[in-house]
Scaffold this motif. Structure first.
Motif: not given
Lengths: 855, 52
Positions: A401-402, A543-544, A549-552, A717-718
């Motif tokens: 699902l993610w 997917t993240d 949003g932007p990667p950490s 988002k998400g």
């Protein structure tokens, strides 16, 4: 051969740690059961801070690690070390000092402090620093107690179980501060690099060697045959201690840690799987097939055999999980929780229970009930199998699902049956552990010969060669060196690289400093375990990024001590939460998440409020201040995409989506009658009291409403809904409106007079904000936040307009106008309603005078 | 790089040990001694749960 002498076993210390382990596991699994029940009944035990989910979760895992497994292993040490060294342990008095320190200071003290909110949000290191210091002191004393007897043995004489015990005590003593103290000194990514090491070392250097040592002890003791190969057992031992410490970073794959460290951990994890195949093969070959059936009539051996098989399964599973191409899917999901239960119960606990029961049969003055032991085996095997299958399946469902473009809440809804089953299965596990405890507490008191070891004189057996002794000692030294290498390669070097990267990449002018309120909020967030459901690291994965949003980047958490990256997502990642919600949404959600998100399973934090969401304590305000700060420095830009939805015919799907996503604020009937909706600032719109154009309905759904808690469902988002779902819910929402008209009998004057009077009132009091033509373009309009209502798009009913004019709207610039007469209110309402440019709709429901108006 | 070198070193060390075991019967015999010594320590323990 000379006469053998006898060495006593300290049976009272064995029994004391055995009883303590039973108490430890009983309390710990009750913590676990409560935690699993809260997944299904979020309000269960949620009224008091000390019973909140996070704190119970902390006590569950720390209790299992120290109260249960720690005591099991200590009981085993007091029994096994004399056999392995043919010498007594160093000091009985020291043994009782460690017993008190371990159980009454560390475990009981740790549990209590965690519940009162004194803890640290570091995985497998949740007991606070003061308790960590006591446990480290205990490790030093354990080295004195159990390692010293080995000094008097030649290195080449030590049986493999002894080597595992030596390794466990020494390496855990060294690794413990890495995970418990260092992350309190290093912020963000640098701290995470060390946390990752301990997360794995707690299992690999503490739990695993004790479990394997018990297997190497119990199998030959029961089968009365030496193990298959001592040489290969030693190869397995060295591999374990040389390679295990290199695994740790695989808990933070695709993070901002240096990619070299991530790849290295991945390779080391695969290598570790090869070692486990060797160890398990050697152990299984030590039980000859011809004797297996007879040997299994010994229930403790059956526990141990099961633990070995599960050790193989869980280790290979771990190796596969650490492969990045697989890890990207299952990480953060219940798959990992299934894996950890398989490791801590299936391997470690089963080995420990086998070892303890084996010892118990040979102790004098204790009770023993063989039948209950056999029952407990089957109860726990069944309970564990069901739990692992359930959690693994749940993990796969969540992972799929993610990956899909679905709102986060869909994974929560889909997981509910699995979580309910897990809670029911947890009850089975509690019964299983209670039966195991019963087998050691009930039954007749045993009086076997007092346990003792026959110490053969040194000339009775061949002495070791000096060069072999030297080789052993050198290799053990190399093991210690490799531990230091792991520390350097996966901790110090990444931390150094990260420090340079942070300096290089931190944007100019960005301040990472939190306000005092935000700092206090972060501390409350941390000590209540929020980070154990909400990660704060957007991985560098499509997917993240699409969802959160932007990667950490490493610099974003450069001030975070201790880091709150997290390794689990029950709720969504919060690294970018600050820009997503309004303060009042966060407050209402914190008070009771189901007020706003009906299907949420997040616990209520109503104990942070004075009775309702409108009365937050300073602590609640601090938590919300912290949440609003998350991602602030990264300044995520919201998309400003054109509205891509339209209003059509009403469908059943539209109502379902409305109930699932909108009713928390707008009420089940869309009339704004919900506790969450009423507590928002401004309150949620009463959809039944306004006529609205299609354009404003679709725009509000797509972009949200600035200054209100209405999220941008098309861009969130998400949690964004699909176009089809948005079309359906927009159509349903539009159908809720009620056309209103002023009946002739209710008019206080003729329509012309009312219109003229209304014009005067409107021009005097309303134009500065709402504009002369109701376009919300008055000179003060842009100073208002949220923007004043645009009457060309929104037409209020007479009843709701009267209420709004008389009372104002909380959370907006719309003031109360109590001095206006009923006639003036009726007149100005008639006038402003004339601006509306939307289609005239048929009246579908009688007008209602209910909620305040949303401007 | 450090990890790669470490793993290679470990592999080389273990390969050398395994080679030595096959090349030297004395070494092989010596390596197995601890399990017999341990068995001797256990020797007099009675296990009534295992059928003979």
């Amino acid at each position: 051969m000379s006469e053998a002498t006898e060495i006593p076993i300290e049976e009272r210390l064995v029994a004391a740690h055995g009883y303590a382990s039973l108490a430890g596991v009983f309390v710990s699994v009750l913590f676990g059961l409560a935690v699993s029940l809260k997944f299904n009944f979020p309000e269960f035990l949620s009224q008091d801070s000390w019973l909140t989910w996070g704190r119970l979760r902390f006590d569950h895992t720390q209790g299992i690690l120290y109260g249960w497994l720690g005591n099991l292993f200590l009981a085993f040490l007091y029994y096994a070390v004399p056999y392995l060294t043919r010498r007594p342990v160093t000091s009985v008095r020291l043994g009782w000092i460690v017993f008190v320190l371990w159980n009454f200071v560390a475990v009981l003290g740790g549990w209590t402090l965690v519940l009162t909110g004194v803890n640290q949000p570091l995985e497998w290191a949740e007991f606070p620093l003061i308790v960590a210091a006591v446990i480290e002191l205990a490790w030093v004393l354990l080295i004195c107690q159990f390692v010293v007897p080995f000094f008097k043995c030649g290195a080449s004489e030590i049986y493999v179980a002894g080597w595992y015990l030596l390794g466990a005590i020494t390496f855990t003593g060294l690794a413990y501060p890495v995970g418990n103290i260092v992350p309190n000194l290093l912020p963000g990514a640098m701290g995470a690099a060390f946390s990752g090491l301990w997360i794995h070392d707690a299992v690999g250097l503490f739990v695993t060697p004790f479990g394997v040592a018990i297997a190497y002890f119990v199998i030959p003791a029961v089968t009365r045959r030496p193990i298959y190969s001592h040489f290969y057992s030693m190869v397995g031992f060295w591999l374990l201690f040389l390679v295990y410490p290199l695994n740790g970073t695989h808990h933070y794959l695709y993070s901002s840690l240096p990619m070299g460290a991530q790849h290295a951990a991945e390779v080391a994890s695969i290598y570790q799987g090869i070692d486990v195949i060797l160890v398990v093969a050697n152990l299984l070959l030590s039980i000859p097939l011809g004797r297996a059936a007879r040997a299994f009539s010994d229930v403790p051996l059956r526990f141990v055999w099961t633990s070995i098989v599960l050790y193989l399964i869980v280790s290979l599973q771990g190796s596969v999980q650490a492969v990045m191409s697989f890890n990207r899917y299952v990480h953060f999901s219940d798959w990992v929780i299934g894996h950890s239960h398989l490791a801590m119960i299936g391997f470690a606990s089963f080995a420990g229970m086998g070892g303890l029961a084996h010892i118990w049969q040979r102790l004098s003055g204790v009770r023993f009930h063989p039948l209950l032991l056999a029952y407990s085996y089957w109860l726990l095997v069944a309970g564990l199998a069901l739990m692992v299958v359930d959690l693994t399946a749940a993990g796969l469902v969540q992972a799929s699902l993610w990956q899909a473009h679905l709102p986060w809440l869909e994974s929560v809804r889909a997981s509910r049956p699995y979580w309910l089953f897990r809670a029911m299965d947890g009850l089975l596990m509690v019964i299983g552990f209670a039966t195991f405890a019963g087998s050691l507490l009930m039954g007749p008191i045993r009086h076997p010969n007092r346990a003792k070891v026959l110490a053969y004189p040194e000339d009775a057996l061949p002495a070791g060669n000096n060069w072999i002794n030297t080789a052993y000692a050198t290799t053990f030294g190399a093991g210690l060196l490799f531990f230091v290498v792991s520390f350097v390669a996966l901790g110090i070097i990444p931390a150094t690289l990260l420090r340079a990267e942070i300096i290089r990449t931190t944007p100019a002018g960005v301040s990472l400093k939190l306000t005092p309120s935000e700092s206090r909020g972060r501390a409350i967030y941390a000590k209540n375990g929020c980070g154990y459901c909400h990660s704060q690291q957007v991985r560098n994965l499509a997917t993240d990024i699409r969802r959160f949003g932007p990667p950490s980047s490493a610099w974003e958490t450069a001030n975070d001590i201790p880091q709150l990256w997290g390794t689990r997502r029950i709720g969504p990642d919060l690294a970018r939460e600050g820009a997503r919600r309004t303060p009042d949404w966060q407050l209402v959600h914190l008070y009771n998440p189901r007020y706003i998100v009906p299907d949420s399973i997040m616990p209520s934090y109503s104990w942070l409020f004075g009775g309702d969401p409108e009365s937050p304590s300073e602590q609640a305000s601090d938590v919300v201040a912290f949440l609003l700060s998350l991602g602030r420095s990264a300044e995520p830009k919201l998309k400003d995409t054109p509205v891509a939805i339209s209003i059509g015919s009403v469908t059943g799907e539209g109502r379902e989506i409305f109930v699932a996503n909108c009713s928390g604020c707008h009420g089940l009937n869309g009339d704004g009658e919900s506790p969450g909706g009423r507590a928002l600032r401004p309150p949620a719109l009463n959809l039944t009291a306004f006529e609205m154009t299609d354009a404003i309905v679709t725009a509000a759904l797509w972009h949200g409403v600035r200054g209100s808690s209405m999220p941008a469902w098309g861009e969130l988002k998400g949690d964004e809904l699909t176009i089809g779902q948005l079309n359906a819910v927009a159509s349903y929402a539009a159908s809720l409106e009620s056309a209103d008209a002023l009946p002739e009998t209710g008019m206080l004057a003729s329509k012309e007079i009312l219109h003229e009077a209304g014009y005067r009132v409107y021009e005097t009091h309303c134009t500065r904000c709402h504009g002369e033509t109701g376009e919300s373009d008055g000179p003060d309009a842009m100073k208002r936040y949220p923007l004043p209502a645009r009457f060309t798009e929104v037409r209020p009913s007479y009843a709701v307009a009267a209420k709004v004019i008389h009372e104002g709207v909380r959370g907006t610039a719309m003031e109360a106008w109590p001095l206006l007469t009923p006639g003036e209110i009726q007149a100005v309402t008639l006038y402003l309603r004339s601006f509306y440019k939307g289609p005239e709709r048929h009246m579908v429901a009688p007008p209602r005078a209910t909620m305040e108006m949303h401007p | 790089m450090i990890i790669a070198v470490s793993i290679l070193l470990v592999t080389a060390l273990l390969a050398a040990m395994i080679a030595l075991r096959y090349l030297s019967p004395a070494f092989r015999e010596r390596m197995e001694l601890p399990k017999y010594r341990f068995q001797a320590s256990l020797g007099t323990k009675e296990n009534k749960n295992v059928e003979r």
